[in-house]
Write a protein that holds these residues in place. Structure first.
Motif, PDB file in Angstrom:
ATOM      1  N   GLY A  50      10.964   4.721  -5.365  1.00  0.00           N
ATOM      2  CA  GLY A  50      10.187   3.781  -5.269  1.00  0.00           C
ATOM      3  C   GLY A  50       9.226   3.707  -6.596  1.00  0.00           C
ATOM      4  O   GLY A  50       7.983   3.021  -6.425  1.00  0.00           O
ATOM      5  N   TYR A  78       5.147  -6.471  -3.561  1.00  0.00           N
ATOM      6  CA  TYR A  78       4.399  -5.592  -2.865  1.00  0.00           C
ATOM      7  C   TYR A  78       3.019  -5.547  -3.246  1.00  0.00           C
ATOM      8  O   TYR A  78       2.792  -5.205  -4.492  1.00  0.00           O
ATOM      9  CB  TYR A  78       4.939  -4.237  -2.469  1.00  0.00           C
ATOM     10  CG  TYR A  78       6.112  -4.218  -1.564  1.00  0.00           C
ATOM     11  CD1 TYR A  78       6.061  -4.890  -0.421  1.00  0.00           C
ATOM     12  CD2 TYR A  78       7.406  -3.736  -1.929  1.00  0.00           C
ATOM     13  CE1 TYR A  78       7.148  -4.905   0.438  1.00  0.00           C
ATOM     14  CE2 TYR A  78       8.370  -3.538  -0.989  1.00  0.00           C
ATOM     15  CZ  TYR A  78       8.266  -4.302   0.022  1.00  0.00           C
ATOM     16  OH  TYR A  78       9.262  -4.183   1.105  1.00  0.00           O
ATOM     17  N   ASP A  84      -0.195  -3.588   0.938  1.00  0.00           N
ATOM     18  CA  ASP A  84       1.233  -3.384   1.531  1.00  0.00           C
ATOM     19  C   ASP A  84       1.551  -1.636   1.325  1.00  0.00           C
ATOM     20  O   ASP A  84       2.048  -0.847   2.350  1.00  0.00           O
ATOM     21  CB  ASP A  84       2.220  -3.961   0.835  1.00  0.00           C
ATOM     22  CG  ASP A  84       2.287  -5.451   1.054  1.00  0.00           C
ATOM     23  OD1 ASP A  84       1.842  -5.913   2.123  1.00  0.00           O
ATOM     24  OD2 ASP A  84       2.657  -6.252   0.185  1.00  0.00           O
ATOM     25  N   MET A  85       1.121  -1.075   0.188  1.00  0.00           N
ATOM     26  CA  MET A  85       1.497   0.223  -0.076  1.00  0.00           C
ATOM     27  C   MET A  85       0.789   0.937   0.726  1.00  0.00           C
ATOM     28  O   MET A  85       1.252   2.311   1.089  1.00  0.00           O
ATOM     29  CB  MET A  85       1.323   0.544  -1.800  1.00  0.00           C
ATOM     30  CG  MET A  85       2.168  -0.302  -2.422  1.00  0.00           C
ATOM     31  SD  MET A  85       3.932   0.173  -2.483  1.00  0.00           S
ATOM     32  CE  MET A  85       4.092   1.371  -3.439  1.00  0.00           C
ATOM     33  N   THR A 120       2.313   4.910   1.358  1.00  0.00           N
ATOM     34  CA  THR A 120       2.559   5.470   0.337  1.00  0.00           C
ATOM     35  C   THR A 120       1.568   6.503  -0.619  1.00  0.00           C
ATOM     36  O   THR A 120       1.857   7.182  -1.219  1.00  0.00           O
ATOM     37  CB  THR A 120       3.393   4.159  -0.980  1.00  0.00           C
ATOM     38  OG1 THR A 120       4.327   3.698  -0.091  1.00  0.00           O
ATOM     39  CG2 THR A 120       3.713   4.899  -2.290  1.00  0.00           C
ATOM     40  N   THR A 122      -5.983   4.750  -4.212  1.00  0.00           N
ATOM     41  CA  THR A 122      -5.749   3.436  -4.861  1.00  0.00           C
ATOM     42  C   THR A 122      -7.072   2.789  -5.767  1.00  0.00           C
ATOM     43  O   THR A 122      -6.735   2.563  -6.809  1.00  0.00           O
ATOM     44  CB  THR A 122      -5.724   2.321  -3.928  1.00  0.00           C
ATOM     45  OG1 THR A 122      -4.467   2.392  -2.914  1.00  0.00           O
ATOM     46  CG2 THR A 122      -5.865   0.735  -4.334  1.00  0.00           C
ATOM     47  N   GLN A 181       6.369  10.564  -7.027  1.00  0.00           N
ATOM     48  CA  GLN A 181       6.817   9.959  -5.939  1.00  0.00           C
ATOM     49  C   GLN A 181       8.027  10.462  -5.294  1.00  0.00           C
ATOM     50  O   GLN A 181       9.065  10.711  -5.986  1.00  0.00           O
ATOM     51  CB  GLN A 181       6.885   8.416  -5.970  1.00  0.00           C
ATOM     52  CG  GLN A 181       6.998   7.526  -4.835  1.00  0.00           C
ATOM     53  CD  GLN A 181       6.407   6.149  -5.009  1.00  0.00           C
ATOM     54  OE1 GLN A 181       5.692   6.047  -5.960  1.00  0.00           O
ATOM     55  NE2 GLN A 181       6.959   5.269  -4.133  1.00  0.00           N
ATOM     56  N   VAL A 209       2.852  -2.348  -8.726  1.00  0.00           N
ATOM     57  CA  VAL A 209       1.376  -2.323  -8.403  1.00  0.00           C
ATOM     58  C   VAL A 209       0.540  -1.656  -9.397  1.00  0.00           C
ATOM     59  O   VAL A 209      -0.463  -2.472  -9.541  1.00  0.00           O
ATOM     60  CB  VAL A 209       1.447  -1.334  -7.208  1.00  0.00           C
ATOM     61  CG1 VAL A 209      -0.011  -1.057  -6.738  1.00  0.00           C
ATOM     62  CG2 VAL A 209       2.242  -1.981  -5.893  1.00  0.00           C
ATOM     63  N   LYS A 243       6.647   8.030  -0.497  1.00  0.00           N
ATOM     64  CA  LYS A 243       5.145   8.370  -0.674  1.00  0.00           C
ATOM     65  C   LYS A 243       4.956   9.137  -1.802  1.00  0.00           C
ATOM     66  O   LYS A 243       5.781   9.752  -2.489  1.00  0.00           O
ATOM     67  CB  LYS A 243       4.807   9.447   0.320  1.00  0.00           C
ATOM     68  CG  LYS A 243       4.963   9.053   1.969  1.00  0.00           C
ATOM     69  CD  LYS A 243       4.671  10.021   2.602  1.00  0.00           C
ATOM     70  CE  LYS A 243       5.046   9.637   4.312  1.00  0.00           C
ATOM     71  NZ  LYS A 243       4.465   8.459   4.755  1.00  0.00           N
ATOM     72  N   THR A 274       8.582   0.087  -7.885  1.00  0.00           N
ATOM     73  CA  THR A 274       7.493  -0.638  -7.173  1.00  0.00           C
ATOM     74  C   THR A 274       6.168  -0.188  -7.341  1.00  0.00           C
ATOM     75  O   THR A 274       5.166  -0.833  -7.508  1.00  0.00           O
ATOM     76  CB  THR A 274       7.952  -0.360  -5.455  1.00  0.00           C
ATOM     77  OG1 THR A 274       9.123  -0.844  -5.428  1.00  0.00           O
ATOM     78  CG2 THR A 274       6.844  -1.170  -4.451  1.00  0.00           C
ATOM     79  N   THR A 275       5.949   1.134  -7.392  1.00  0.00           N
ATOM     80  CA  THR A 275       4.732   1.641  -7.691  1.00  0.00           C
ATOM     81  C   THR A 275       4.151   1.229  -9.256  1.00  0.00           C
ATOM     82  O   THR A 275       3.073   0.748  -9.358  1.00  0.00           O
ATOM     83  CB  THR A 275       4.717   3.136  -7.974  1.00  0.00           C
ATOM     84  OG1 THR A 275       5.007   3.508  -6.420  1.00  0.00           O
ATOM     85  CG2 THR A 275       3.301   3.867  -8.154  1.00  0.00           C
TER      86      THR A 275
END
Length: 470
Positions: free
Chosen positions: A252, A214, A218-219, A224, A230, A389, A259, A398, A255-256
């Protein structure tokens, strides 16, 4: 009039509920005829599998289940179809077209993949697969947990699937070592546990990751975090702010973390340390390390803590630890305090404050008899930012807090929120409604960011009146 009444009755919710209850009486446990049919199909699949393997050996056909081409799969399916036709001719038994197709598909998945769960592994919409014994298989799809009609033939079938996953990695599972963590070739996380530690049969949990990692876009699309968040997080990573991503199970965090690691500049050397390698670092100059469980003699274990200590000798620019959960927290904090700025890790907690309490506990697990104040001072100086998160009831994930660790006041580590998620309620589709909002606080480490040549527009921290705060 009678016909009109019948039409109304059939369309009523009561009629639909009754129809649903009747349809529910079709499980094998409640329907002996269905149970007998399923038992026959399972026996047929067992026999077909043995015959197919014999045929493959005779024809010298070998496949790598992690890299099966469509042509190879079609070849195997044709062979299995021929075996099924031969078996029916020998046994002189009849089964419908649907049953025959099921046998062929199930055995093909067994030979070329991971058995009954193979379609879920290749389904991009499925994010988690949970096998609770041979008869109960659940999946998470679009954030919702659903029960499937997939069944294994028995405990031995689940065990065989687990062995298929862990054997190429040099891992094992048996009565002396009944738990194992592993990964699939695509990085998906695997956990397996077998009796006697689990009572309802061998249990397998697969946490899938996207084939294409991702991205930030996407996030933002998932909700999220926001564009402003960001920009802030990217600036934090580039200016070597130490970050810990916290949250509950399946919130998540990894995943974070993926990123955030994508923001690390290409010219820096990255060392990643994990229990089961699942991070998808895109930079070329990276070294991936993975802990090792003890062997059958109980020797040879390499813990995360050992790898953190070793990483310090490998000239790292960044150390990324998949998750801290024990004594390695002390070594991680010391690394952050001794020139290895910009390190990132994750940890389980219910809130940013809870993450600090857990870090204290984990440092004590290192076996060092340190006073609590000394531990808190280490934490306060090492950790600059906590990204917390959560996974909400509707399945969405989120970032609910981006929180700065500002220092110490007395014996207390002080925190201040930079961004928070404010939930407004639930809409008519049971989706969480809310907004990410800046608190109006400018982080104290903004001067460190500017000294590193990273400048942020201060308006991203500015609150627009009291909108969303009521």
């Amino acid at each position: 009039m009678q016909n009109d009444r019948n039409i109304k009755l059939k369309a009523s919710p009561l009629f639909e509920l009754g129809k649903e209850l009747v349809n529910q009486k079709t499980t094998p446990e409640e329907n002996p005829e269905l149970a007998e049919k399923l038992a026959f199909i399972e026996q047929l699949e067992e026999t077909t599998l043995k015959r197919a393997i014999d045929e493959m050996e005779e024809q010298d056909i070998t496949i790598n289940i992690n890299n099966v081409s469509p042509k190879e799969k079609a070849q195997i399916r044709m062979l299995i179809s021929q075996v099924v036709n031969t078996l029916f001719a020998e046994e002189r038994k009849f089964i419908g077209r649907a049953g025959r197709e099921r046998v062929i598909s199930d055995v093909t998945d067994e030979v070329t993949g991971y058995g009954p769960i193979d379609p879920f592994i290749h389904d991009p919409e499925v994010s988690e697969i949970m096998v609770n014994g041979p008869r109960k298989v659940y999946i998470e799809k679009n954030g919702r947990i659903l029960k499937t009609d997939v069944r294994f033939r028995g405990d031995h079938h689940v065990r065989h699937t687990i062995e298929k996953i862990i054997s190429p990695l040099g891992r094992r599972i048996d009565e002396t070592s009944p738990m194992v963590d592993a990964r699939l070739p695509d990085g998906s996380r695997v956990n397996a546990i077998i009796p006697p530690l689990v009572l309802n049969g061998p249990t397998l949990t697969i946490r899938k990751f996207a084939v294409e990692p991702y991205t930030v876009e996407d996030m933002i699309a998932f909700g999220t975090f926001t564009t402003e968040m960001t920009i802030f997080l990217k600036a934090c990573v580039e200016s070597r702010i130490n970050i810990i991503v916290s949250g509950g199970t399946s919130s998540g965090k990894t995943t974070t973390l993926n990123v955030l690691s994508g923001f690390i500049p290409e010219d820096e050397r990255i060392i990643t340390i994990e229990d089961a390698a699942e991070l998808q670092v895109r930079q070329e100059h990276n070294v991936r390390m993975e802990s090792r469980p003890p062997n059958i003699e109980g020797k040879g274990a390499i813990a995360i803590r050992d790898l953190v200590i070793n990483a310090l000798r490998m000239r790292p620019d960044r150390i990324v630890v998949g998750e801290v959960r024990g004594g390695e927290a002390l070594d991680m904090l010391q690394a952050m305090n001794t020139g290895h700025d910009g390190s990132i890790t994750t940890g389980h907690s219910n809130s940013p404050r809870d993450m600090l309490f857990r870090l204290e506990t984990m440092v004590l697990m290192a076996g060092m008899d340190l006073p609590v104040r000394a531990i808190r001072e280490q934490v306060a100086t090492a950790i600059n930012l906590i990204v917390h998160q959560e996974r909400f009831k509707d399945g969405t994930r989120k970032v609910t807090n981006i929180t700065e660790v500002t220092g110490m006041e007395g014996d207390t580590v002080t925190l201040q929120d930079i961004f928070v998620f404010k939930q407004m309620g639930i809409d008519e589709t049971n989706r969480v409604v809310g907004r990410h909002l800046p608190t109006g606080v400018v982080p104290k480490f903004i001067t460190k960011m500017e000294a590193a040549g990273v400048y942020l527009p201060h308006q991203i921290f500015r609150r627009n009146g009291d909108e969303g705060w009521s």
